[in-house]
Design an enzyme around this catalytic site. Structure first.
Site, PDB file in Angstrom:
ATOM      1  N   ARG A 136       0.887  -1.104  -0.199  1.00  0.00           N
ATOM      2  CA  ARG A 136      -0.052   0.074  -0.017  1.00  0.00           C
ATOM      3  C   ARG A 136       1.006   1.100  -0.031  1.00  0.00           C
ATOM      4  O   ARG A 136       1.827   1.223   0.528  1.00  0.00           O
ATOM      5  CB  ARG A 136      -0.919  -0.057   1.384  1.00  0.00           C
ATOM      6  N   GLU A 173      -3.115   7.875  -4.513  1.00  0.00           N
ATOM      7  CA  GLU A 173      -3.664   6.939  -5.572  1.00  0.00           C
ATOM      8  C   GLU A 173      -4.846   7.355  -5.872  1.00  0.00           C
ATOM      9  O   GLU A 173      -5.797   7.243  -5.378  1.00  0.00           O
ATOM     10  CB  GLU A 173      -3.451   5.643  -4.996  1.00  0.00           C
ATOM     11  N   HIS A 188      -1.546   0.162  -9.781  1.00  0.00           N
ATOM     12  CA  HIS A 188      -2.102  -0.824  -8.801  1.00  0.00           C
ATOM     13  C   HIS A 188      -2.398  -1.901  -9.501  1.00  0.00           C
ATOM     14  O   HIS A 188      -3.610  -2.355  -9.468  1.00  0.00           O
ATOM     15  CB  HIS A 188      -3.103  -0.287  -7.969  1.00  0.00           C
TER      16      HIS A 188
HETATM   17  C1  GLV Z   1      -4.896  -5.308  -3.686  1.00  0.00           C
HETATM   18  O1  GLV Z   1      -4.216  -4.307  -3.588  1.00  0.00           O
HETATM   19  C2  GLV Z   1      -5.219  -5.993  -3.018  1.00  0.00           C
HETATM   20  O2  GLV Z   1      -5.492  -5.822  -1.741  1.00  0.00           O
HETATM   21  O3  GLV Z   1      -6.201  -7.157  -3.251  1.00  0.00           O
END
Ligand code: GLV
Length: 314
Positions: free
Chosen positions: A224, A253, A272
């Site tokens: 994250r 983000e 991401h």
């Molecule tokens: C993506 O970042 C997830 O947590 O699945």
């Protein structure tokens, strides 16, 4: 959708590209028994209050920092996530970023497209070797361990750190050695982050931690964005105190196109997508739907964070 409809649920879908605002979400879900959320949807006390019928929240992600699990449990709302199905795909992508940064893949490929590649040069696009180097894994859960398994193929020494040491059989399976975070940062050529975002991990990698890393080292984040202090990282990249960074997650983000991070040639930033293979995203969607159907039927969902707690509370 097939799983939800086959279960006889009456489904309303937010079908816009961007996530709903709080007002839009409350409006869309008013009266709903269950919510199938993405990591861009925040589920907190205010939302739970606005949706009093809610009995289950199923997040299509393994991370759940967007959900106040404690508040859900207090209100008897089951919370589900999609672990396991994305482990290998996320570990693969971690390696994609490691090599993209080490071998300057994005910079070099962009030059080819822009017509800047004129000839083969002995000193053109020199990068770093990865084989035989030291890999430091911060967070040694399922994904961290899957990243470690791949490191054996590159003959790497693997260090890891976590809240506590993992059992000997886990360490032996991937030949990983537990060390404190500071030692890991000092010794690793590649540092890769695999911790959840919690109050304890927010800003875990800030200026003091970056200062411990070698000038020739690489930082990778597929966890994250807020685990890293973005400003401190930009400074370290600008001053070449790190070789580079590979970031699939950022804080904020999405990262705005004018952000200084995107002016650093030694940063590879992706949107991401670590779990984004066709197969894995389908498995995540199926699991999120199966979780929701089970929870709404009052059955144990395949992957719930608080089912047992809710049952012991009665
Ligand atoms: C993506 O970042 C997830 O947590 O699945």
């Amino acid at each position: 959708m097939r799983i939800l409809e086959r279960a006889g649920l009456d489904v309303t879908v937010w079908s816009h590209e961007l996530p709903p605002t709080r007002e839009e979400l409350v409006h869309l879900a008013s009266g709903a028994d269950g919510l199938l959320t993405l990591l861009t949807d925040r589920v907190d006390s205010a939302l739970l209050e606005a949706l009093p019928n809610l009995r289950a929240v199923s997040n299509m992600a393994v991370g759940y920092d967007n959900i106040d699990v404690h508040a859900c449990t207090a209100r008897g709302v089951v919370v589900c996530t999609t672990p396991d199905v994305l482990t290998e795909t996320t570990a693969d992508f971690t390696w994609a970023l490691i090599f993209a940064v080490a071998r300057r893949v994005c910079e070099a490929a962009a030059d080819v497209r822009a017509g800047r590649w004129r000839t083969w040069e002995p000193l053109g696009y020199l990068g770093l070797d990865i084989a035989g180097k030291t890999l430091g894994i911060v967070g040694f859960g399922r994904i961290g361990q899957a990243v470690a398994r791949r490191a054996r193929g590159f003959s790497m020494r693997v260090l890891y750190t976590d809240r506590e040491r993992r059992p000997a059989e886990v360490e032996e399976a991937v030949q990983a050695t537990f060390v404190p975070l500071d030692d890991l940062l000092r010794e690793s050529d590649v540092v890769t982050l695999h911790v959840p975002l919690t109050p304890a991990t927010r800003g875990l990698i800030g200026a003091p931690q970056l200062a411990l890393m070698k000038r020739t080292s690489i930082l990778i984040n597929t966890a994250r964005g807020a685990v890293v202090d973005t400003q401190a990282l930009v400074r370290a990249l600008e001053e070449r105190r790190l070789w580079g960074a590979g970031l699939d997650v950022t804080d904020p983000e999405p990262i705005p196109p004018e952000h200084p991070l995107l002016r650093c040639p030694n940063a590879v930033v992706t949107p991401h997508i670590a779990s984004a293979s066709e197969h894995t995203r389908s498995r995540m969607a199926e699991l999120a739907a199966e979780n929701l159907v089970a929870a709404l039927r009052g059955e144990r969902p395949p992957k719930s964070l608080n089912w047992d707690q809710l049952w012991t509370k009665g």
